[in-house]
Design a protein around this motif. Structure first.
Motif, PDB file in Angstrom:
ATOM      1  N   LYS A  91      20.356   4.107  27.246  1.00  0.00           N
ATOM      2  CA  LYS A  91      19.303   5.061  26.574  1.00  0.00           C
ATOM      3  C   LYS A  91      18.833   6.109  27.586  1.00  0.00           C
ATOM      4  O   LYS A  91      18.726   7.248  26.891  1.00  0.00           O
ATOM      5  CB  LYS A  91      18.110   3.992  26.246  1.00  0.00           C
ATOM      6  N   CYS A  92      18.658   5.864  28.801  1.00  0.00           N
ATOM      7  CA  CYS A  92      18.303   6.977  29.787  1.00  0.00           C
ATOM      8  C   CYS A  92      19.691   7.918  29.954  1.00  0.00           C
ATOM      9  O   CYS A  92      19.373   9.157  29.743  1.00  0.00           O
ATOM     10  CB  CYS A  92      18.014   6.313  31.194  1.00  0.00           C
ATOM     11  N   ILE A  93      20.678   7.390  29.826  1.00  0.00           N
ATOM     12  CA  ILE A  93      21.858   8.490  30.062  1.00  0.00           C
ATOM     13  C   ILE A  93      21.951   9.306  28.734  1.00  0.00           C
ATOM     14  O   ILE A  93      22.122  10.597  28.664  1.00  0.00           O
ATOM     15  CB  ILE A  93      23.245   7.690  30.260  1.00  0.00           C
ATOM     16  N   GLU A  94      21.665   8.638  27.517  1.00  0.00           N
ATOM     17  CA  GLU A  94      21.696   9.377  26.441  1.00  0.00           C
ATOM     18  C   GLU A  94      20.450  10.381  26.368  1.00  0.00           C
ATOM     19  O   GLU A  94      20.954  11.575  25.675  1.00  0.00           O
ATOM     20  CB  GLU A  94      21.511   8.408  25.416  1.00  0.00           C
ATOM     21  N   GLU A  95      19.539  10.100  27.001  1.00  0.00           N
ATOM     22  CA  GLU A  95      18.317  11.143  26.743  1.00  0.00           C
ATOM     23  C   GLU A  95      18.676  12.492  27.694  1.00  0.00           C
ATOM     24  O   GLU A  95      17.851  13.224  27.376  1.00  0.00           O
ATOM     25  CB  GLU A  95      17.139  10.703  27.571  1.00  0.00           C
ATOM     26  N   PHE A  96      19.658  12.648  28.533  1.00  0.00           N
ATOM     27  CA  PHE A  96      20.007  13.743  29.127  1.00  0.00           C
ATOM     28  C   PHE A  96      20.674  14.744  28.206  1.00  0.00           C
ATOM     29  O   PHE A  96      20.416  15.950  28.346  1.00  0.00           O
ATOM     30  CB  PHE A  96      20.919  13.480  30.243  1.00  0.00           C
ATOM     31  N   GLU A  97      20.915  14.468  26.951  1.00  0.00           N
ATOM     32  CA  GLU A  97      21.433  15.242  25.759  1.00  0.00           C
ATOM     33  C   GLU A  97      20.258  16.429  25.613  1.00  0.00           C
ATOM     34  O   GLU A  97      20.520  17.381  25.164  1.00  0.00           O
ATOM     35  CB  GLU A  97      21.624  14.506  24.620  1.00  0.00           C
ATOM     36  N   ASN A  98      19.223  15.841  25.761  1.00  0.00           N
ATOM     37  CA  ASN A  98      17.678  16.851  25.201  1.00  0.00           C
ATOM     38  C   ASN A  98      16.729  16.832  26.680  1.00  0.00           C
ATOM     39  O   ASN A  98      15.567  16.778  26.519  1.00  0.00           O
ATOM     40  CB  ASN A  98      17.061  16.199  24.140  1.00  0.00           C
TER      41      ASN A  98
ATOM     42  N   PHE B 165      15.814  16.723  48.298  1.00  0.00           N
ATOM     43  CA  PHE B 165      16.551  18.035  47.969  1.00  0.00           C
ATOM     44  C   PHE B 165      15.442  19.032  47.615  1.00  0.00           C
ATOM     45  O   PHE B 165      15.847  20.227  47.779  1.00  0.00           O
ATOM     46  CB  PHE B 165      17.481  17.826  46.770  1.00  0.00           C
ATOM     47  N   GLY B 166      14.283  18.726  47.146  1.00  0.00           N
ATOM     48  CA  GLY B 166      13.371  19.710  46.723  1.00  0.00           C
ATOM     49  C   GLY B 166      13.594  20.297  45.085  1.00  0.00           C
ATOM     50  O   GLY B 166      14.147  19.430  44.281  1.00  0.00           O
ATOM     51  N   GLN B 167      13.077  21.555  45.057  1.00  0.00           N
ATOM     52  CA  GLN B 167      13.297  22.121  43.655  1.00  0.00           C
ATOM     53  C   GLN B 167      15.090  22.181  43.513  1.00  0.00           C
ATOM     54  O   GLN B 167      15.813  22.832  44.471  1.00  0.00           O
ATOM     55  CB  GLN B 167      13.018  23.597  43.746  1.00  0.00           C
ATOM     56  N   MET B 168      15.490  21.880  42.100  1.00  0.00           N
ATOM     57  CA  MET B 168      16.826  21.710  41.874  1.00  0.00           C
ATOM     58  C   MET B 168      17.012  22.664  40.708  1.00  0.00           C
ATOM     59  O   MET B 168      16.174  22.470  39.618  1.00  0.00           O
ATOM     60  CB  MET B 168      17.340  20.519  41.759  1.00  0.00           C
ATOM     61  N   THR B 169      18.204  23.283  40.487  1.00  0.00           N
ATOM     62  CA  THR B 169      18.389  23.894  39.146  1.00  0.00           C
ATOM     63  C   THR B 169      18.802  22.830  38.167  1.00  0.00           C
ATOM     64  O   THR B 169      19.156  21.828  38.667  1.00  0.00           O
ATOM     65  CB  THR B 169      19.429  24.969  39.183  1.00  0.00           C
ATOM     66  N   LYS B 170      18.877  23.210  36.883  1.00  0.00           N
ATOM     67  CA  LYS B 170      19.239  22.418  35.876  1.00  0.00           C
ATOM     68  C   LYS B 170      20.852  21.850  36.298  1.00  0.00           C
ATOM     69  O   LYS B 170      21.023  20.614  35.778  1.00  0.00           O
ATOM     70  CB  LYS B 170      19.034  22.724  34.611  1.00  0.00           C
ATOM     71  N   ASP B 171      21.587  22.816  36.532  1.00  0.00           N
ATOM     72  CA  ASP B 171      22.875  22.559  36.972  1.00  0.00           C
ATOM     73  C   ASP B 171      23.037  21.348  38.111  1.00  0.00           C
ATOM     74  O   ASP B 171      23.889  20.474  38.215  1.00  0.00           O
ATOM     75  CB  ASP B 171      23.525  23.715  37.331  1.00  0.00           C
ATOM     76  N   GLN B 172      22.103  21.891  39.110  1.00  0.00           N
ATOM     77  CA  GLN B 172      22.528  20.897  40.190  1.00  0.00           C
ATOM     78  C   GLN B 172      21.743  19.419  39.838  1.00  0.00           C
ATOM     79  O   GLN B 172      22.314  18.356  40.130  1.00  0.00           O
ATOM     80  CB  GLN B 172      21.447  21.199  41.187  1.00  0.00           C
ATOM     81  N   ILE B 173      20.647  19.438  39.198  1.00  0.00           N
ATOM     82  CA  ILE B 173      20.533  18.134  38.737  1.00  0.00           C
ATOM     83  C   ILE B 173      21.282  17.362  37.806  1.00  0.00           C
ATOM     84  O   ILE B 173      21.553  16.274  37.827  1.00  0.00           O
ATOM     85  CB  ILE B 173      18.682  18.459  37.490  1.00  0.00           C
ATOM     86  N   GLY B 174      22.125  18.141  36.854  1.00  0.00           N
ATOM     87  CA  GLY B 174      23.124  17.348  36.034  1.00  0.00           C
ATOM     88  C   GLY B 174      24.196  16.985  36.807  1.00  0.00           C
ATOM     89  O   GLY B 174      24.600  15.840  36.738  1.00  0.00           O
TER      90      GLY B 174
END
Length: 149
Positions: free
Chosen positions: A106-113, A124-133
């Motif tokens: 369910k957590c993995i699926e929630e990354f869709e939104n 790491f500190g602040q991360m871009t959305k790309d880095q988070i992904g």
């Protein structure tokens, strides 16, 4: 690079989570399969912002985090073996693996939104959305490889 924001990557991770069984043995590290599944769940919930976590960068992260982030998100190289679980170490040794797999999926699926602009990694500190992904995929991949799936 693979990222949890791609549907095919989420599908791959879910398929791999479903391959875990009570008989899955670790290839390295200290966690058993249940602890690993719970660790990944709690880690994803933290990234997703469940239960409104307080984000704060640790002292060592302030010194070395940016450099480590770049190193961990610049290419497809997997995370190495035997990295410490840090504040997400799971002490309980037993639990319902099937239930934990469902929560993890369910957590993995929630990354869709995904929508957590407040997320700050404790090292790491602040991360871009790309880095988070990318790093979220690498973290899950690391632990699934740990159990041979």
């Amino acid at each position: 690079m693979k990222t949890v924001f791609e549907p095919s990557t989420r599908s791959e991770l879910i398929d791999r989570v479903n391959l875990l069984t009570e008989n899955s043995n670790r290839l390295w590290g200290k966690m058993n399969v249940y602890q690993m599944a719970k660790h990944c769940t709690i880690w994803f919930e933290w990234v997703l912002g469940k239960d409104k976590p307080v984000y704060k960068v640790d002292f060592l992260g302030k010194l070395f985090g940016r450099m480590a982030l770049k190193s961990n998100t610049k290419d497809d190289k997997p995370i190495g073996k035997n990295m410490p679980a840090g504040k997400f170490a799971i002490k309980e040794k037993e639990g319902d693996l099937k239930q934990q797999q469902m929560v993890l999926i369910k957590c993995i699926e929630e990354f869709e939104n995904y929508d957590n602009p407040d997320f700050v990694h404790d090292f790491f500190g602040q991360m871009t959305k790309d880095q988070i992904g990318v790093f979220s995929y690498k973290h899950a991949d690391h632990h699934l490889r740990q159990f041979g799936v």
